[in-house]
Structures are given as C-alpha cells and as structure tokens.
Design an enzyme around this catalytic site. Sequence first.
Site, short mmCIF file in Angstrom:
data_model
loop_
_atom_site.label_atom_id
_atom_site.label_comp_id
_atom_site.label_asym_id
_atom_site.label_seq_id
_atom_site.Cartn_x
_atom_site.Cartn_y
_atom_site.Cartn_z
N SER A 1 -22.87 1.97 0.90
CA SER A 1 -23.15 3.15 1.71
C SER A 1 -24.43 3.84 1.27
CB SER A 1 -21.98 4.15 1.62
OG SER A 1 -21.93 4.72 0.30
N GLY B 1 -17.65 0.92 -0.96
CA GLY B 1 -18.50 2.09 -0.72
C GLY B 1 -19.86 2.01 -1.38
N PHE B 2 -20.07 1.02 -2.24
CA PHE B 2 -21.36 0.93 -2.94
C PHE B 2 -22.51 0.80 -1.95
CE2 PHE B 2 -24.82 -0.75 -5.36
CZ PHE B 2 -24.63 -0.29 -6.65
N SER C 1 -13.28 -4.89 1.82
CA SER C 1 -14.38 -4.33 1.02
C SER C 1 -15.74 -4.80 1.53
CB SER C 1 -14.22 -4.70 -0.47
OG SER C 1 -13.11 -4.07 -1.03
N PRO C 2 -15.98 -4.75 2.85
CA PRO C 2 -17.27 -5.23 3.37
C PRO C 2 -18.44 -4.34 2.96
CG PRO C 2 -16.05 -4.11 5.09
CD PRO C 2 -15.12 -4.22 3.92
N LEU C 3 -18.13 -3.14 2.47
CA LEU C 3 -19.18 -2.25 1.95
C LEU C 3 -19.10 -2.15 0.43
CD1 LEU C 3 -19.09 0.54 4.69
CD2 LEU C 3 -20.71 -1.36 4.46
N TYR D 1 0.85 -1.19 0.00
CA TYR D 1 0.00 0.00 0.00
C TYR D 1 0.89 1.25 0.00
CZ TYR D 1 -3.76 -3.19 1.50
OH TYR D 1 -4.68 -4.21 1.61
N HIS E 1 -0.36 -11.99 0.99
CA HIS E 1 -1.34 -11.10 0.37
C HIS E 1 -2.19 -11.78 -0.69
CE1 HIS E 1 -1.96 -6.49 -0.30
NE2 HIS E 1 -3.08 -7.15 -0.36
#
Length: 325
Positions: free
Chosen positions: A207, A204-205, A199-201, A55, A120
């Site tokens: 949200s 961002g979708f 990416s549990p959301l 990152y 990873h």
Amino acid sequence: MPKRKLRNLEVSAIGLGCMGFSHGYGPGPDKNEAIKLIRQAYDLGCTFFDTAEGYGLGSNEELVGEALKPIRDKVIIATKFRVADSEYGSKKKTLRSVRSHLDASLKRLGTEHVELYYQHRINKNVPVEEIAYCMGELIREGKILGWGQSQSTEDEIRRAHAVTPLTAIQSEYSIMERMFEKDVIPACEELGIGFVPFSPLASGFLSGKVNADTQYVGDDVRRVITRFNRENILANQSLLDLITRFAEMKGATPAQISLAWMLHKKDFIVPIPGSRKLERIGENLGAADVELTEEEFTQIEAELAKIEVHGNRTDEDIAKLRWLK
C-alpha cells in the site's frame, strides 16, 4: 466491476478477504460496522467473499453470513476447513469428518451451500486423492459447487484434480511473493483452474503506507512476518519506489498498481485483498479499472527482475504469534 471465471464460477475480478474483520490484524471494527463494510463492498461491485471456519473460531463465518444474507443469491462465498489427524482414516471416516466441518460452516453462514470450499492447508499425512473424493461427494450432494486447495504444490494439484476437478487454488501471491509462478500458476492455466491470491498486497506492505517506525500490537500477524522487520522495510524501499512511480504515472495508488499488475498476468487470477476501512476497500476494488499497457507491464517486470525482496510470510512465523504478549 469486470467479472472473471474460476473454472465454472463467475466472480468479480477482485474479491474481499474477510479474515481481518475478526482477527489477524489487531483490533477491528465492531460487528455492525463490519457488516456495513461487507455490504458496501458489494455495492462497489464485489461479488466474491472469502472466509474460513478458523477465522475468529467461526465468528467470521457468522459475520459474513449475516452481512450477505440479504444478497445471498447475488454473491459467491468461499470458506475453508481443517481437520485433525484423528479425523482422517478410511474414505468413509474422512468424508464423515469433512461433512461435519462443512455442516457447521453452513450453519454459521446461514446458507444451504457454499460455492467454493477449500482445504485450508494440505495435510501431508492424508492422500490428496482422499480429500478430492470427499469433495466430489459433497458436490454431488449439492452442499458445495466447487472446491479448492491452499498453498498446494503442482503435484498435489494434479493428483487431486484427476479425482475431482479443482475450481481454484488459494495461495499467497504478490509482487513480493512469486514462488508459485514457476509451476503452480502454469498448472492452473493448463488445467482450467482459477488462482486466488491471498495477501495480494503483502499484508498491506504494498500500500506504501508502511514505514520503519510502524508498530503492531495484539494478534496482528505483522508482528511476526519478517518483511515487516525494520531492516527489511528499509531494504525494500526500492520496490515501493518502483510501484509508486508507476502509480503517479497512471493516476493510481501503489496498491492499485500492485493489483493491476496481478490482474494483467492471467485472466484466471482473482485476488482477495482484505481491508477494514471503506476508503481502502474502494481503493482495492477500484484497481480493476486500472489497466496496464503491455509496455508498462513489461517495464515493471524488467524493473522487478533487478530488485531483491527482503523478508517473507510463513505459516511457521505466524504460529509464533500465539506466544507473544
């Protein structure tokens, strides 16, 4: 903040994915603001912070290390490594390579050990047993307390776990991406391994703040994730309508319902949503206080079974980002 166990590591029920502070979602906050936000996440109850050597080419580890330095003994740090094909070989060579990556990460983080060290992605050219052996050696040396894999299969998990017990599996999981429910999550439950959704959301979708006209620039991965194509955003509206309806019923937000659904699933699931705004960080961590009843959870599951999800997120698509101007 409630606590959960990833095998023998006790962490906050929701962690913080720190990647976005350095790259992946377009321009982020400056260093001082990022450090402030990470520390504010801790003040809100978060004790589990996720980073990786890749990152920001190591800069994210430096950022996370500096931010957590005053509270290092109160938090759990997870980081990740990748090694090139040329760095593998005999167990001795592989261990030397992995140890070199870990030592570099420890230096950037400013710590003598990390609690959780992930491979990873699985390198299909290297037996998982070889990596598991290396992790066992690093645990014996005290440089890591536990280890994990990312996006691995049930077979890879079982084979590695037989050599050195796994602490956690970190893979994509959300209401929009449920491919690991069939075999990986049940295997984790059977073997006592934690499951950490990234990416549990759905980037961002979930949200509920994304619309068909939203534009993304720079290194924002949503430029190449197909669920953010205009036609897929429109096609997935029924999913957003569902979680919005439950959010209104519960006095919560769509993001909180999405995370609460996940927390209700299994007690060894610990999502790590990422955000770069204090309001959003507080909202996400606050999902730990949103409890779905068994009836509400069953209702959501029944409705989800009727909905087809359009688009996804793949490593292959994200690799295309480097070619975009």
